[in-house]
Scaffold this motif. Structure first.
Motif, PDB file in Angstrom:
ATOM      1  N   LEU A  25       0.824  -1.210   0.000  1.00  0.00           N
ATOM      2  CA  LEU A  25       0.000   0.000   0.000  1.00  0.00           C
ATOM      3  C   LEU A  25       0.861   1.265   0.000  1.00  0.00           C
ATOM      4  O   LEU A  25       0.474   2.281  -0.598  1.00  0.00           O
ATOM      5  CB  LEU A  25      -0.954  -0.014   1.188  1.00  0.00           C
ATOM      6  CG  LEU A  25      -2.063  -1.068   1.122  1.00  0.00           C
ATOM      7  CD1 LEU A  25      -2.920  -1.038   2.384  1.00  0.00           C
ATOM      8  CD2 LEU A  25      -2.950  -0.878  -0.113  1.00  0.00           C
ATOM      9  N   ALA A  46       0.383   4.059  -2.818  1.00  0.00           N
ATOM     10  CA  ALA A  46       0.152   5.470  -2.495  1.00  0.00           C
ATOM     11  C   ALA A  46       1.198   6.363  -3.157  1.00  0.00           C
ATOM     12  O   ALA A  46       0.871   7.427  -3.704  1.00  0.00           O
ATOM     13  CB  ALA A  46       0.174   5.662  -0.979  1.00  0.00           C
ATOM     14  N   ILE A  55      -5.893  10.285  -5.071  1.00  0.00           N
ATOM     15  CA  ILE A  55      -6.308   9.012  -4.475  1.00  0.00           C
ATOM     16  C   ILE A  55      -7.782   8.750  -4.763  1.00  0.00           C
ATOM     17  O   ILE A  55      -8.171   7.629  -5.122  1.00  0.00           O
ATOM     18  CB  ILE A  55      -6.023   9.021  -2.957  1.00  0.00           C
ATOM     19  CG1 ILE A  55      -4.512   9.069  -2.710  1.00  0.00           C
ATOM     20  CG2 ILE A  55      -6.636   7.798  -2.282  1.00  0.00           C
ATOM     21  CD1 ILE A  55      -4.126   9.337  -1.266  1.00  0.00           C
ATOM     22  N   ALA A  74      -7.322  -3.103  -3.045  1.00  0.00           N
ATOM     23  CA  ALA A  74      -6.240  -2.684  -3.939  1.00  0.00           C
ATOM     24  C   ALA A  74      -5.730  -3.819  -4.812  1.00  0.00           C
ATOM     25  O   ALA A  74      -5.427  -3.614  -5.994  1.00  0.00           O
ATOM     26  CB  ALA A  74      -5.096  -2.101  -3.112  1.00  0.00           C
ATOM     27  N   THR A  95      -6.709   4.674   4.274  1.00  0.00           N
ATOM     28  CA  THR A  95      -5.358   4.148   4.477  1.00  0.00           C
ATOM     29  C   THR A  95      -4.353   4.840   3.571  1.00  0.00           C
ATOM     30  O   THR A  95      -3.265   5.244   4.020  1.00  0.00           O
ATOM     31  CB  THR A  95      -5.343   2.628   4.237  1.00  0.00           C
ATOM     32  OG1 THR A  95      -6.325   2.007   5.079  1.00  0.00           O
ATOM     33  CG2 THR A  95      -3.985   2.037   4.551  1.00  0.00           C
ATOM     34  N   LEU A  96      -4.687   5.006   2.294  1.00  0.00           N
ATOM     35  CA  LEU A  96      -3.770   5.663   1.362  1.00  0.00           C
ATOM     36  C   LEU A  96      -3.550   7.131   1.749  1.00  0.00           C
ATOM     37  O   LEU A  96      -2.427   7.641   1.659  1.00  0.00           O
ATOM     38  CB  LEU A  96      -4.298   5.556  -0.066  1.00  0.00           C
ATOM     39  CG  LEU A  96      -4.355   4.141  -0.653  1.00  0.00           C
ATOM     40  CD1 LEU A  96      -5.016   4.160  -2.032  1.00  0.00           C
ATOM     41  CD2 LEU A  96      -2.965   3.521  -0.748  1.00  0.00           C
ATOM     42  N   CYS A  97      -4.618   7.806   2.197  1.00  0.00           N
ATOM     43  CA  CYS A  97      -4.462   9.195   2.640  1.00  0.00           C
ATOM     44  C   CYS A  97      -3.520   9.272   3.832  1.00  0.00           C
ATOM     45  O   CYS A  97      -2.618  10.121   3.874  1.00  0.00           O
ATOM     46  CB  CYS A  97      -5.823   9.787   3.014  1.00  0.00           C
ATOM     47  SG  CYS A  97      -6.811  10.353   1.613  1.00  0.00           S
TER      48      CYS A  97
END
Length: 451
Positions: free
Chosen positions: A265, A269, A286, A313, A329-331
């Protein structure tokens, strides 16, 4: 009971091999062998949980290929074996191997009909599409953009009823029902009526708010709560050029086991945001990635998915919650504060569970992101609504939860049917918890009107 940090631990290689092959009986036998060995407490917890997860999977994937084909052919004209195989490959039909057979999920056909762009046109009995509801939402969003705000009064009755085959008359049953919490858009909350006297009601700002009942179960008994609240939204059109250089660091941490900054991840990202420094533009990148690439799909119970964001993902599919948690989570990985919101989506036309996200950007504060609604708008080529759901929400939400994977009060004695979120309720006897398939959900709209 709700601490699942052990899910970050892997299984022994031979157990994993059997699970991947769908050899669940042999895997369960091997797990018992490991549990008799001198192993760490974390691994014991992980192995015991895997036995539970196997039971959930076996209960969820119930149709063989031939049974799935028969069900599809009953509903869809000229449906072929090759088509089912292609729908598997294209992420429309969810399946796993169990004991050497391809097994399809309970809602595989519902998902095909809902998500596939043309299958619904071939249904033997055409499903009525409520264009009025679509127009209602579209017009509401148009008015929010034009007038800058909108408010709604919403009055609901929600609850649960244990299915007859799981009823134990005169035994103690403990029930948690989600109720509205005070949130950015939610105010004037009133608990109007309950089917029994509540033993406990969580504070209005508690992150997973519930009303709790504990009773000796009677025949044909339901547990319900009636409540009202107001939802007021203000339109925000955030300007990338007005973003402040100094941004906060709260809500940028991991929250194990699901908000987990795995190497996969982190790499994703980084690939999405590249060299972008502006946090609003990073969040938009995102949002665009998920809404353009992650296909909406019903999923099995969250408790059976070891890592929910990675599931979305890796497979590029997932429901509203999978997409929201992937966004959060990506943020957080790229330093943008982000958190969960969930509860119900309520209009005059219907009510049902829904999840979405919030992210924080100075000077705007907390903004909203509804990935699944945004993705639907993107696929429908409705750019206005796609852009709207980056930063904004419609006023048709009941917010019960503002954190993902948070304890409910009082704490359950057994693992929750959904340990991460609570949109429909939780039920347990003194010696066991009930799964979602063991009780029916009550959701009645009493009033929805603009204020």
């Amino acid at each position: 009971m709700n601490d699942l940090d052990f899910l970050t631990a892997d299984l022994p290689e031979d157990v994993n091999n059997l699970i991947y092959c769908g050899k669940f009986e042999e895997a369960s036998r091997l797990i018992d062998i490991y549990l008799a060995r001198n192993i760490s407490n974390v691994l014991k917890q992980r192995l015991n949980f895997e036995k539970y997860r196997i039971d959930v999977l076996k209960n969820e994937y119930i149709y063989t290929f031939e049974e799935a084909l028969d069900l599809a052919q009953e509903k869809i004209e000229d449906f072929t074996r090759q088509e089912l195989q292609e729908l598997k490959d294209q992420r429309y039909a969810d399946w796993i191997y169990i004991e050497g057979r391809e097994m399809f999920g309970r809602r595989f056909l519902d998902n095909i009909i809902k998500v596939h762009p043309t299958i619904k046109d071939r249904l033997r009995i055409k499903e009525k599409e409520d264009e009025a509801e679509k127009d209602f939402l579209d017009n509401t969003i148009k008015e929010i953009i034009e007038k800058g705000k909108k408010g709604y009064f919403i009055h609901l009755k929600t609850g649960i009823k244990i299915k007859n085959e799981h009823v134990r008359i005169n035994e103690t049953v403990r029930v948690h029902l989600p109720i509205p919490q005070k949130a950015q858009q939610i105010s004037n909350i009133k608990i109007l009526n309950t089917s029994q006297t509540a033993k406990f009601i969580s504070p209005e700002t508690y992150p997973q708010r519930t009303i709790f009942f504990e009773e000796q179960l009677k025949e044909n008994e339901s547990f319900t709560v009636e409540y009202s609240y107001e939802n007021h939204v203000k339109y925000v059109n955030p300007d990338f050029n007005k973003v402040l250089k100094r941004q906060p660091k709260f809500h940028t941490n991991e929250w194990l086991p699901q908000i987990n900054f795995s190497p996969f991840l982190i790499d994703l990202a980084t690939e999405i945001v590249k060299d972008e420094k502006n946090p609003l533009l990073k969040a938009r990148k995102i949002y665009d990635y998920i809404t353009q690439n992650v296909q909406y799909s019903y999923v099995r119970p969250y408790v059976s998915i070891v890592n929910i964001p990675e599931y979305g993902a890796y497979n590029l599919k997932g429901d509203c919650g999978v997409q929201a948690l992937l966004f959060i989570t990506l943020c957080r990985i790229v330093g943008i504060p982000a958190k969960w919101q969930s509860g119900l989506y309520v209009t005059p036309y219907g009510v049902g569970p829904h999840d979405w996200a919030q992210f924080y950007i100075e000077p705007y504060g907390w903004l909203f992101a509804d990935l699944s609604f945004g993705g639907s708008a993107y696929r429908a080529k409705n750019e206005r609504i796609w852009n709207f759901y980056f930063g904004n929400l419609d006023p048709f939400r009941m917010v019960a939860n503002s954190e993902f994977h948070y304890d409910i009060l009082p704490e359950k004695r057994f693992l929750r049917s959904d340990p991460y979120d609570n949109q429909v309720g939780e039920v347990e006897y003194l010696d066991k918890g009930l799964s979602r398939n063991e009780f029916d959900v009550i959701m009645d709209i009493i009033d929805v009107h603009e204020i």
